[in-house]
Design an enzyme around this catalytic site. Structure first.
Site, PDB file in Angstrom:
ATOM      1  N   ASP A   1       0.878  -1.159   0.000  1.00 61.67           N
ATOM      2  CA  ASP A   1       0.000   0.000   0.000  1.00 61.67           C
ATOM      3  C   ASP A   1       0.926   1.223   0.000  1.00 61.67           C
ATOM      4  O   ASP A   1       2.088   1.124   0.398  1.00 61.67           O
ATOM      5  CB  ASP A   1      -0.879  -0.024   1.253  1.00 61.67           C
ATOM      6  CG  ASP A   1      -1.713   1.230   1.385  1.00 61.67           C
ATOM      7  OD1 ASP A   1      -2.399   1.584   0.425  1.00 61.67           O
ATOM      8  OD2 ASP A   1      -1.647   1.867   2.459  1.00 61.67           O
TER       9      ASP A   1
ATOM     10  N   ASP B   1      -0.836  -0.363   6.054  1.00 56.84           N
ATOM     11  CA  ASP B   1      -0.714   0.384   7.304  1.00 56.84           C
ATOM     12  C   ASP B   1      -1.677  -0.106   8.369  1.00 56.84           C
ATOM     13  O   ASP B   1      -1.706   0.422   9.479  1.00 56.84           O
ATOM     14  CB  ASP B   1      -0.881   1.887   7.080  1.00 56.84           C
ATOM     15  CG  ASP B   1      -2.261   2.250   6.557  1.00 56.84           C
ATOM     16  OD1 ASP B   1      -3.118   1.355   6.469  1.00 56.84           O
ATOM     17  OD2 ASP B   1      -2.480   3.431   6.239  1.00 56.84           O
TER      18      ASP B   1
ATOM     19  N   ASP C   1      -6.546  -1.794   5.343  1.00 59.18           N
ATOM     20  CA  ASP C   1      -6.021  -2.872   4.523  1.00 59.18           C
ATOM     21  C   ASP C   1      -6.283  -4.269   5.077  1.00 59.18           C
ATOM     22  O   ASP C   1      -5.676  -5.236   4.620  1.00 59.18           O
ATOM     23  CB  ASP C   1      -4.510  -2.685   4.340  1.00 59.18           C
ATOM     24  CG  ASP C   1      -4.187  -1.375   3.647  1.00 59.18           C
ATOM     25  OD1 ASP C   1      -4.844  -1.060   2.647  1.00 59.18           O
ATOM     26  OD2 ASP C   1      -3.285  -0.660   4.119  1.00 59.18           O
TER      27      ASP C   1
END
Length: 638
Positions: free
Chosen positions: A329, A532, A536
């Site tokens: 990400d 993070d 996610d």
């Protein structure tokens, strides 16, 4: 060394002293004993050597008997019992006692090594608070952390552990977060800030309003994760467990064949071949494999915890070591997730600070991250927003802000669409950097622009370089950012591929596609996702290994991820990959070494070249060497 280990060591020393004493006595009385019948001599020697034998071996005999009654016949306790009793029957008294003594030395060494590895992990258990202070009638009362409720006020004195998550309502201090994050530098905290359980208050008194009960606190979740880590076995560990299950009965059957087949076929001494069969049994004990492989993984998990990396099981450590593709990400993982001004360009006749002042006043009523970054930059340069100068501020949805100042001057701050609607041509100069561009204009012309971007973390580039050097062949970034920004970040970091302008649901779909492509080329391919830990969770769960970045205090990350980095340093992704690779290398070394030595020793034993003392080395010696090799993980340094 704990009490149990000290007792074992004491028994070993007593047994060795007694065995030496018995051997000396029999040597000195050899002439007198020769006058006795042979059966009497055997009984006396058996009784004498049984004393040192039972002092160290009684526990092994009990385990073997208990396992047989429970239907688990073939294990190392059974092999040791069978081999040593057989040695007594053949009159090899010294060897019988020595085999059991050295076996227990190996067991002691194993226990010390396992405890040392366990300490590297369960040092985190020291985070567990013993009590919480509640103020009642002006006095502090110590209560069980489980009895503290949400919204209760707890008091943490200097040097005490913070027992529950909460918000500081009074006081300021420096807290030591090293047990959680691996970072040694204390962090300053003050009233209004969130504070996590497991940290240590280094100075001052803190009053904290509890936000989570102990069972839901950060430290409780971490402790639960650590205590259950050993339940998730790697393929290597599972293989060794299955291997030992089938290996032991096979070698027992082989020993029976060695004992009885040659005398029948070759007409040789039954006693000689039974002796060789017993040597074969001692050599064949799979201790080195059964001990060293899990110990290596345990050491790897312990080494990771020293760096503030929590691994939920050895299977994940193995998987991350074998990973070929890592998907990242962007925001909060490779970038700071904090917007900052990185470029200010003004037209001729307009100063940078003047342009910034117009933009800051235009954004003064907004709490958007872009607006905050502009205001912070203005204040950092010594500017002060004077709202008395503002007559009117009007937001133009999706485009920007129209600001009317006292005196009638109008300033616009926004995107290109806003300039287009106003009929204002943008500057010829284009932004050099990447990120969000805020154009500032008056009614006649564009005064300049300010570029705001989510800054790349200082260690992100180094992390990607290290991962590629470690054999990661595909590095991919998924982001909802616009294409230009995403590609600029990708180029700066040296990523192999980037997918931009993705909605949250699109990220999971894209990850599924990446996994499918990798598996189509190689069924055993491992795909790691790094996020993070806030938005996610689905991707962290779906990947072969989910790594949560900067997950300190983030419940979703700790629960969804397989590996949790307790701070936001991307270099630790490379660290855990390196730890995994070294762990697997040590495991393979132990397997090859143990099997190689044992197979050679078995052959030598069958042909009468290796005696009982060599058998002791092939069992205990190999185990000790394998354990020492496994313990190298505890000294892991980057």
């Amino acid at each position: 060394m704990n009490r149990k280990q000290k007792r074992t060591l004491r028994n070993i020393i007593i047994s060795i002293v007694l065995m030496i004493a018995v051997s000396i006595v029999f040597k000195l009385t050899e002439d007198k004993l020769s006058d006795l019948p042979s059966y009497a001599i055997r009984l006396i020697k058996t009784a004498a050597y049984l004393v040192p034998y039972l002092i160290v071996g009684l526990k092994v005999l009990k385990k073997a008997g208990k396992n047989i009654l429970n239907g688990h016949v073939f294990d190392e306790n059974f092999l040791m019992t069978l081999a040593t009793i057989g040695a007594f029957a053949l009159g090899e008294y010294t060897e019988a006692a020595a085999v059991m003594i050295f076996y227990q030395i190996g067991e002691l060494f194993e226990n010390i090594a396992v405890n040392k590895s366990r300490t590297a992990i369960t040092s985190l258990v020291k985070l567990r608070p013993d009590y919480a202070n509640i103020e009642k009638d002006g006095e502090l009362e110590k209560v069980d952390p489980y009895d503290v409720k949400v919204d209760d006020i707890i008091v943490v004195l200097a040097g005490e552990k913070i027992p529950l998550d909460g918000v500081i309502v009074e006081g300021e201090s420096y807290v030591n977060t090293s047990a959680l994050t691996g970072e040694s530098v204390p962090r300053r905290v003050a009233a209004g800030e969130e504070i996590l359980s497991g940290c240590i208050n280094e100075q001052g008194i803190l009053k904290i309003k509890v936000t989570k009960e102990f069972g839901e606190s950060t430290v409780a979740k971490i402790l639960d994760m650590v205590e259950n880590a050993s339940a998730r076995k790697s393929k290597q560990e599972s293989f060794i467990t299955r291997f030992a299950k089938y290996y032991t009965p096979i070698v027992v059957f082989a020993a029976v064949v060695v004992a009885f087949l040659p005398p029948v076929i070759l007409g040789q001494s039954l006693t000689m071949w039974i002796g060789r069969a017993l040597i074969f049994l001692v050599i064949s004990c799979p201790c080195a494999l059964v001990i060293s492989v899990p110990l290596s993984f345990f050491g790897g998990i312990g080494a990771a915890s020293n760096y503030g990396i929590l691994v939920k099981g050895s299977n994940y450590l193995e998987a991350v070591a074998n990973a070929d593709t890592i998907v990242f990400d962007k925001t909060g993982t490779l970038t700071k997730g904090v917007f900052a001004v990185n470029e200010i360009v003004s037209c001729e006749g307009v100063k940078e600070d003047e342009l910034l002042s117009f933009a800051a006043h235009a954004e003064c009523y907004s709490n958007h991250p872009i607006a905050i970054s502009i205001k912070e930059e203005f204040e950092k340069r010594g500017g002060v927003i004077d709202k008395e100068k503002i007559k009117n501020s009007k937001e133009i949805a999706g485009k920007g802000i129209e600001l009317t100042l006292i005196g009638g001057n109008i300033v616009y701050a926004g995107n290109l669409k806003l300039l287009s609607d106003m009929g204002i041509k943008p500057m010829d100069k284009k932004p050099d950097g990447y990120g969000t561009v805020v154009y500032v204009a008056d009614k006649e012309k564009c005064l300049g622009f300010i570029t705001i971007s989510d800054m790349v973390k200082a260690d992100s580039k180094t992390a990607i370089e290290r991962l590629k050097a470690q054999g990661i062949s595909h590095t991919v970034m998924l982001t909802g950012d616009r294409t230009e920004t995403a590609e600029a970040v990708s180029r700066e970091l040296g990523l192999d591929k980037v997918y931009s302008e993705l909605l949250p649901a699109d990220k999971l779909v894209k990850l599924e596609g990446i996994i499918k492509d990798e598996k189509s080329n190689n069924e055993d391919a491992k795909v790691v996702f790094v996020g993070d830990g806030i938005n996610d969770a689905p991707s962290l769960i779906r990947a072969d290994v989910g790594i949560a970045m900067g997950a300190l205090g983030q419940d979703a990350a700790i629960e969804a991820a397989d590996i949790v980095l307790m701070d936001d340093n991307p270099k630790k992704i490379a660290t855990v990959n390196s730890i995994g690779k070294k762990t697997l290398r040590i495991v393979k070394e132990n397997i090859i070494f143990a099997l190689g030595v044992k197979l050679l020793a078995m052959v030598l034993g069958v042909f009468g070249i290796a005696g009982m003392w060599f058998a002791v080395f092939a069992d205990v010696g190999v185990s000790v060497i394998a354990i020492l090799n496994s313990m190298r993980m505890l000294r892991f340094h980057e």
